[in-house]
Design a protein around this motif. Sequence first.
Motif, short mmCIF file in Angstrom:
data_model
loop_
_atom_site.label_atom_id
_atom_site.label_comp_id
_atom_site.label_asym_id
_atom_site.label_seq_id
_atom_site.Cartn_x
_atom_site.Cartn_y
_atom_site.Cartn_z
N ASP A 1 4.95 -28.35 -0.74
CA ASP A 1 4.99 -28.23 0.69
C ASP A 1 4.93 -29.65 1.29
N VAL A 2 4.15 -30.48 0.63
CA VAL A 2 3.91 -31.83 1.11
C VAL A 2 4.19 -32.80 -0.05
N ILE A 3 4.73 -33.97 0.28
CA ILE A 3 4.85 -35.02 -0.74
C ILE A 3 4.05 -36.24 -0.28
N LEU A 4 3.10 -36.65 -1.11
CA LEU A 4 2.32 -37.85 -0.80
C LEU A 4 2.94 -39.01 -1.56
N MET A 5 3.11 -40.15 -0.90
CA MET A 5 3.70 -41.29 -1.58
C MET A 5 2.77 -42.49 -1.43
N MET B 1 13.76 -40.50 1.86
CA MET B 1 12.62 -39.94 2.60
C MET B 1 13.08 -39.30 3.89
N THR B 2 13.97 -39.97 4.62
CA THR B 2 14.43 -39.42 5.90
C THR B 2 15.18 -38.11 5.68
N GLU B 3 15.92 -38.02 4.55
CA GLU B 3 16.58 -36.75 4.26
C GLU B 3 15.57 -35.66 3.93
N LEU B 4 14.54 -36.06 3.15
CA LEU B 4 13.60 -35.05 2.67
C LEU B 4 12.73 -34.47 3.77
N LYS B 5 12.58 -35.19 4.88
CA LYS B 5 11.62 -34.70 5.86
C LYS B 5 12.12 -33.44 6.58
N ALA B 6 13.39 -33.12 6.41
CA ALA B 6 13.87 -31.85 6.95
C ALA B 6 13.16 -30.68 6.27
N GLN B 7 12.78 -30.88 5.01
CA GLN B 7 12.17 -29.79 4.24
C GLN B 7 10.69 -29.97 3.99
N TYR B 8 10.26 -31.24 3.90
CA TYR B 8 8.90 -31.50 3.45
C TYR B 8 8.12 -32.33 4.46
N THR B 9 6.81 -32.17 4.41
CA THR B 9 5.94 -33.08 5.14
C THR B 9 5.69 -34.27 4.20
N ILE B 10 5.83 -35.47 4.72
CA ILE B 10 5.64 -36.63 3.86
C ILE B 10 4.53 -37.52 4.44
N VAL B 11 3.60 -37.91 3.58
CA VAL B 11 2.60 -38.89 3.97
C VAL B 11 2.79 -40.09 3.06
N ILE B 12 2.99 -41.26 3.64
CA ILE B 12 3.27 -42.43 2.82
C ILE B 12 2.27 -43.53 3.13
#
Lengths: 320, 289, 313
Positions: B195-199, B218-229
């Motif tokens: 659900d979330v990807i932590l980087m 990352m910008t592509e993935l944020k359509a599907q996932y919550t990203i914390v970097i």
Amino acid sequence: MAAAAPPANPASITTLAVERSLASRKRDWLGQVFQVVLLLSLILSLAIIVFLLSNVLGGAWRVWTDRGTDFLTEGGSRQAEAAGVWQGIRGTLTLVGFVVLLAFPIGIASAIYLEEYAPDNTLTKFINVNIRNLTGVPSVVYGLLGLAVFVRTFGLDRNDEGGLTGGKSVISAGLTLAVLVLPIVIITSAEAIRAVPRSIREAGYGVGASRWEVTRMLVLPSAAPGILTGTVLAISRAMGEAAPILLIGANTGFFSSGNQSFVEQLQGTFTALPAVIFGWARETSEFRDVTAAAIFVLLVITVLANGTAVWLRNRFEKQW
Amino acid sequence: MNQLTEQTLVTVTLPESSPERSGDAANRADDDSVFSLRGVNVHYGSFHAVRDITMEIPRRQITALIGPSGCGKSTLLRCFNRMNDLITTAKVSGSVIYNGENLYDSYVDAVEVRRRIGMVFQKPNPFPKSIYDNIAFGPKVNGIKGNMDDLVEQALRDAALWDEVKDKLKQNAYGLSGGQQQRMCIARAIAVQPDVILMDEPCSALDPIASARIEDLMTELKAQYTIVIVTHNMQQAARVSDRTAFFTVEVDEARSSRTGILVEFDTAQRIFTNPSDSRTEAYITGRFG
Amino acid sequence: MTQLTPMLPGPEPMSLRGSPRRRRKERSVHVVLLSAALISILISVGIVYSLVGNAIDFLQKIDLSQLWTTGYFPRRGLFDLKTLFIGSLLITGVALVVAGPIGLGAAIYLSEYASPRMRRICKPILEVLAGIPSVVIGFFALTWIAPNIVQRIFSQSGTFSLAAAGIGVGILIIPIIASVAEDAMRAVPLALREASYGLGARKITTSVRVVLPAAVSGIVAAFILGISRAIGETLVVALAAGGSGGSVFTTDITGPGQTVTAAIASLSFGSDQPAGDDAAFQSLYFLGIILFIFTLLLNLAGDVFVRRTRQHY
């Protein structure tokens, strides 16, 4: 090269002088003697091995030319000309079987617990210190443990006759050797497990693998070569130990005869190569050559075991 | 009750405000936030690594954590999927609410948490296995059903790596370049359908070109996932993140201890153009850190 | 309360519980591994329990004056401890005279002088020496060292002597001393050597005045561990020092003698072991616990010194 061409100007004269003073080594007699003495001590320790091996080889060669394979297939005897090592070989291999079946699983499991599972608490520290100390306990003390626990407590029933382990038996000796090498297996396996980089574990946990999944599927395969090396060390140690099995009651006589059941054989009397060697070494000088030959056989088996492990380790490593 | 809820909504935009809340309301996160942190503290033994963090992480956006080294941003990131559990001396207090459930509740299984909340690390860390087995590992241990080949292909496609590796899936992952390895690690994280990807500083070991590809990804993935970097690189945070949190170190001279604190949390645009805290401004203009 | 519900994101509660099957498995694996680790404690308990119980029995059966007499003859009720202690001490002394200089010299050479290639070749050979079973060294000590070295130097010496056994034990501990000392010297940072060379010091000065003092804890540890191994060594002494059955008190290394370990060995090996619960048999355990305590203390001390080297750098 500067010396070959005559100097053309004062600057190069200086260069020449510096080069000469750097090139001409002051004689450092003390240093050279020191170095030679050090080298001698290294050579001496290596020479002991060569000398020892050649001694053993000499005796073994005489037995081989006199008797051929007969020496390998005969059992113990009061006569040096008739004595063979077959029972010793069989005993040693059986005892190694115990070590492999008992000390390896328990030792590797302990190492996994200590490296992957153990919390940072007093119990863990205590287990670690305890294991380190166990590696330093003289093997004869393990023999006393085996004598008290496996031979007497578990070995004698109410009528002082053969109980669970059969007293001075293959089982008692096998258990004692397994106990003796357990700390070695634990320490070497733990080192191998510790050498697996943390990043591999983190990657595994990061995709939602459980601790056991990370351990079994990622850590253990990477640590396998190191663990294997440690287990071979343990096997060669177990094969060479004489004191504990002599205390347990290895005799230079013979193994149980063939018409007994497997369990009865394990509960029966036994011998092993180091015990055979010990017995023969105390005999008259007629036994010198067969003793050397028996030592040769023991060393060959040890080298074979080591070689197999190195081969297995290399195969393992290629997969990764 | 209504009042309390309003207060919760307000704190989304003003995270510095009071961390104390009644337990009931604390468990209700805003629909748009995936995580709500309430008064999170992390200790390593007697060392107070992170103090009193309260913030909301919005869904399907990229949130960047920035700040000087030692400010505890990586430590905090590792609270989001209970990675800190693996360090025996680490102790986390406060609550990390993920979709209404506190990750540090006693019933919660850390393994399940990490399945839902994946992680990509500072240095690419492939398993010493083939590319295929790297990707398939997560789905396998988590018992994800479906055709494994398709799953692997999809994950690699999502990570924009498929075309480069489709002919060498059975080769060892260490044969890939650093940037490819890192994208493979992202594919590996995606493969368990998180659900979330932590980087955690995913580009710090990569060259600029490889970094740029990860940023695009990352910008592509944020359509599907919550990203914390977590990143050291301010330009990167400015380029990719929607919201940015600035952390700093508070040095206690007397006890010679260093503790990470959250200074400011706002839209990336605000943080990088018009920060409200002078410390943030000093950091982004390069005057310290 | 109810009107607030629509604001919740609406995941099923406790969805992070995880698969119970997987958690159960994880727990059982944990228990199995922990039990394996606890076996090592069980072993220590077993050692202490079996030694102490029987040793106390032994002490109750005899008169304490029997521990301080003219010699060690368990079958005649003479359990003179000083005979055994002096024997062990003499063996250890001879072993150190042999292994100390050789082991340390080899260590300095390998650490400071040898090329990487030489080290690569020599270290495994030293490991081979470490792997030779002690019964083999015992045979060697009896059949070669005794006639060819000991009897040439001390013509009065017979087939069995403490000196021959001591040299054999020395050969056994060379690799221990060499490898622990070498590790300690290699741990000395290069910067220290460079500083010494920078001042114009020669190699010998650097090795003796800089590296050795810096590695002194590790070298002490090497000797302590060597001593511990020498005290615990059984078969070399049992074969080469003679004294089966017993020995009068002696300090003469050219003659036969008895050590703590060899006393255990000669009592229990062979067909004429004393049986059951008599004092002679139980004296084994009494000697065992003395040996256990001695080596334990030495190993703990060795450990302290090894750790001190590691802390330095």
